[in-house]
Design a protein around this motif. Sequence first.
Motif, PDB file in Angstrom:
ATOM      1  N   THR A   1       0.825  -1.205   0.000  1.00 52.49           N
ATOM      2  CA  THR A   1       0.000   0.000   0.000  1.00 52.49           C
ATOM      3  C   THR A   1       0.859   1.255   0.000  1.00 52.49           C
ATOM      4  N   GLU A   2       1.952   1.254   0.761  1.00 49.51           N
ATOM      5  CA  GLU A   2       2.835   2.422   0.791  1.00 49.51           C
ATOM      6  C   GLU A   2       3.438   2.700  -0.583  1.00 49.51           C
ATOM      7  N   ILE A   3       3.789   1.648  -1.312  1.00 52.62           N
ATOM      8  CA  ILE A   3       4.331   1.825  -2.664  1.00 52.62           C
ATOM      9  C   ILE A   3       3.284   2.447  -3.574  1.00 52.62           C
ATOM     10  N   CYS A   4       2.053   1.952  -3.512  1.00 54.14           N
ATOM     11  CA  CYS A   4       0.982   2.487  -4.361  1.00 54.14           C
ATOM     12  C   CYS A   4       0.646   3.930  -3.996  1.00 54.14           C
ATOM     13  N   LEU A   5       0.626   4.241  -2.704  1.00 57.10           N
ATOM     14  CA  LEU A   5       0.361   5.609  -2.273  1.00 57.10           C
ATOM     15  C   LEU A   5       1.421   6.563  -2.826  1.00 57.10           C
ATOM     16  N   ALA A   6       2.678   6.167  -2.751  1.00 55.64           N
ATOM     17  CA  ALA A   6       3.760   7.013  -3.258  1.00 55.64           C
ATOM     18  C   ALA A   6       3.670   7.180  -4.769  1.00 55.64           C
ATOM     19  N   ARG A   7       3.409   6.111  -5.484  1.00 56.46           N
ATOM     20  CA  ARG A   7       3.307   6.182  -6.944  1.00 56.46           C
ATOM     21  C   ARG A   7       2.171   7.123  -7.366  1.00 56.46           C
ATOM     22  N   CYS A   8       1.031   7.007  -6.702  1.00 57.41           N
ATOM     23  CA  CYS A   8      -0.114   7.834  -7.083  1.00 57.41           C
ATOM     24  C   CYS A   8       0.096   9.300  -6.695  1.00 57.41           C
ATOM     25  N   ALA A   9       0.850   9.556  -5.629  1.00 59.29           N
ATOM     26  CA  ALA A   9       1.105  10.926  -5.189  1.00 59.29           C
ATOM     27  C   ALA A   9       2.310  11.539  -5.897  1.00 59.29           C
ATOM     28  N   GLY A  10       3.069  10.724  -6.621  1.00 62.46           N
ATOM     29  CA  GLY A  10       4.264  11.222  -7.282  1.00 62.46           C
ATOM     30  C   GLY A  10       5.388  11.526  -6.314  1.00 62.46           C
ATOM     31  N   THR A  11       5.437  10.815  -5.200  1.00 61.67           N
ATOM     32  CA  THR A  11       6.466  11.024  -4.187  1.00 61.67           C
ATOM     33  C   THR A  11       7.372   9.799  -4.087  1.00 61.67           C
ATOM     34  N   GLU A  12       8.444   9.931  -3.318  1.00 61.67           N
ATOM     35  CA  GLU A  12       9.373   8.827  -3.145  1.00 61.67           C
ATOM     36  C   GLU A  12       8.772   7.753  -2.234  1.00 61.67           C
ATOM     37  N   VAL A  13       9.053   6.519  -2.563  1.00 62.84           N
ATOM     38  CA  VAL A  13       8.662   5.418  -1.679  1.00 62.84           C
ATOM     39  C   VAL A  13       9.475   5.542  -0.399  1.00 62.84           C
TER      40      VAL A  13
END
Length: 515
Positions: free
Chosen positions: A391-403
């Motif tokens: 979930t943390e990876i998907c949240l970062a990808r969708c927000a355009g932020t670093e994992v």
Amino acid sequence: MELHQRILSAPVDFGAVRTEFGLASDYPSEAVSEARDAVDAFAGARVDRRDIELVTIDPPGAMDLDQALALERTPAGGFRLYYAIADVAAFVRPDGPLARVSLARGETFYLPDGTVPLHPQVLSEGRASLLPDQDRAAALWIIDCDEHAEPQHYSVTRALVRSRARLDYATVQAAADAGELHPSIAALPDFGRLRIEAGLNRGAISLRLPAQSVIRVDQATGLEAGAADAPDAAQHSRSDDSGRAPVTGLDHWQLVIEPRTAADDWNEQVSLLTGMCAALIMLKGEGDDHLGLLRTMPPPAASTVESMRRTAAAVGVPWPKGDSVGRVLAGLDPNTPAALVLMSEATGLLRGASYTLLNGQPPDTVQHSGIGAPYAHVTAPLRRLSDRYSTEICLARCAGTEVPQWVRDGLGAAAESMRRGDAVAGKLERACIDLTESTLLAARTGTDFDAIVLREANGTRPAEIFVADPPVLAKCAGGPPEGKNVTVRLTVADPATRTVTFTYTPEPDPAAVAE
């Protein structure tokens, strides 16, 4: 044939099973303190989506509520799915004792007499659980689908949500049958059926074998524990010849076949779709951004599929040209002997499930053959460690932020923890059922039972049968014919070794008797 009273329940002690598997229910005090004192680390960054009329669908009495959903019809005839997932990472410090203990456990382990939880109950059944009428931290998925329920756009973000109702599968099914579904899930039956059809088109395989469950029984009423409060409970008075085992200091337990409703299948499709979207998000990364954790399963060997075709022909099940295994199984009545035989053999197609790391190198496979698509676990973080990381990876990808670095550093260890946990969970469930079966049947050796032969003997592997009353899956000696209804005799029921064995004796050949 020796006659015995029918045993409805028996005292079973699962403590030995806990000890055998090294399961400790008590959580370390420092981890419990962290869970009790934890606050939402992302409280100031959440989108307020308490306007969404979310509901949860779980087994009755469940308190660790990972998911809440709302499903809308769009003006174009499609669907918009809101799927809120408990945001566990918001309450777990990456370098704290709770992170260390949950990494060691990997997942929640379920026994009939209680759970060995991944997280302390103050978190998993309290502040992180999506309980009704409570403001909760969530990872909110929004998935827009077309009129065929195929995803067109999907994303996940941190949000503040509030569930409106806690529902269970039987209640949802009854409401669907009556045309009175909660407005938040009124579109769920259509959505679920479309997603099931999409799965069959992808080659997905779904098995509907009898699912055994062990339930606690109230000794005074003979009902499932908790049912004594029902209006008709007084009708179930106890008598000396009831067949129940005598009262002891141990709880009494019973084997039942777990009913599966269409509502179970519809709700399952919501979780599967979300996991498929999560996998696609993780697969889009390149180089250092090619990071993720997929749930994969290799395709079955061609010889295994061909064996199923031969079995289908032997038990009289047609296999239309071009139909996949999943579509053939989906068209069967699961209550027929032929269907049970085929579905039992189909378990051989669904082997080798594992967790596959995406870490910049192309893996051997990204597909889950049972689902017919790439897939990731993201919908049960209260119960599975992997979901917190994915979930943390998907949240970062969708927000355009670093994992987050703790995800990058710990993903491999999390995958290994899940592999260990899965291996234990499967053996643990089987051990609890085997212990209950052997205890219930211990006084009935020598008794004859009606059974269906699921698999014939093959080399050193004995035949496998299903006895409906009590519901038992067991080995059977004597070479019973596959797919047939037979009479078998219970020859071994040993709780000490958790062993149950039946024996089949063929009827004498009338011609041979006449000679």
